[in-house]
Design a protein around this motif. Sequence first.
Motif, short mmCIF file in Angstrom:
data_model
loop_
_atom_site.label_atom_id
_atom_site.label_comp_id
_atom_site.label_asym_id
_atom_site.label_seq_id
_atom_site.Cartn_x
_atom_site.Cartn_y
_atom_site.Cartn_z
N ASN A 106 0.83 -1.21 0.00
CA ASN A 106 0.00 0.00 0.00
C ASN A 106 0.87 1.26 0.00
N ASP A 107 1.60 1.45 -1.09
CA ASP A 107 2.48 2.62 -1.18
C ASP A 107 1.98 3.63 -2.22
N ALA A 108 0.75 3.43 -2.71
CA ALA A 108 0.18 4.37 -3.68
C ALA A 108 -1.07 5.00 -3.10
N ASP A 109 -2.07 5.27 -3.94
CA ASP A 109 -3.28 5.91 -3.45
C ASP A 109 -4.37 4.89 -3.15
N LEU A 110 -5.48 5.37 -2.59
CA LEU A 110 -6.57 4.47 -2.20
C LEU A 110 -7.18 3.73 -3.39
N PRO A 111 -7.44 4.38 -4.53
CA PRO A 111 -7.99 3.63 -5.67
C PRO A 111 -7.11 2.46 -6.10
N THR A 112 -5.79 2.64 -6.02
CA THR A 112 -4.88 1.55 -6.38
C THR A 112 -5.03 0.40 -5.40
#
Length: 206
Positions: A176-182
Amino acid sequence: MAGFLVAVTGGIASGKSAVCDRLATHGAIVIDADIVSRDLVAPGEPALQEIVASFGAEVIDAQGALKRRLLRERIFSDPEARQRLEAILHPRVRVQLRERADAADCAYAVLAIPLLIESGHYHWVDRIIAVDVDEATQIRRLMQRDAASEPLARSILAAQAGRRERLMIASDVLINDADLPTLQRMTARLHEILLVMARAKSQTQS
């Protein structure tokens, strides 16, 4: 009864709740160890009585409720105190999680267990999902979310199992190092995989 049990774990502020919330939208029943723990320390519960006996009456307020923030600050500055609290709560949490999972009616049930490694004895789950993120991001998120000081945030992380330990026991890892949609897209793909596994196990048992 859910015939397939999935444990979701990860360090604090890693995104476990977001993953569990998304799996719930896909039909999974989520049983949260933190909620179970709060239920166990409600006024009048035996676990709260043991906590008061171990830590003193100053850990409860005038209404008899646990001062959670005060206790948290104490246990994360005193490893022996943390061990005493875990000895009171962890066995009770395990029993409650198993009972609630047995009562769940869904393709698979999700057990949200932040301290899975620390509490142990979860050999009966079918799959372990680790939500992973780097420590600097955890500290930043924790300070923003809980208004925690940096020293407290670091002490909380130090009290938990390390990333390497979690990754070693994980069946699957969501980074989980990107945004919520990812994260939501990754979780949706994971859901499809878990459905296939749950159905396969069901067929072998029928």
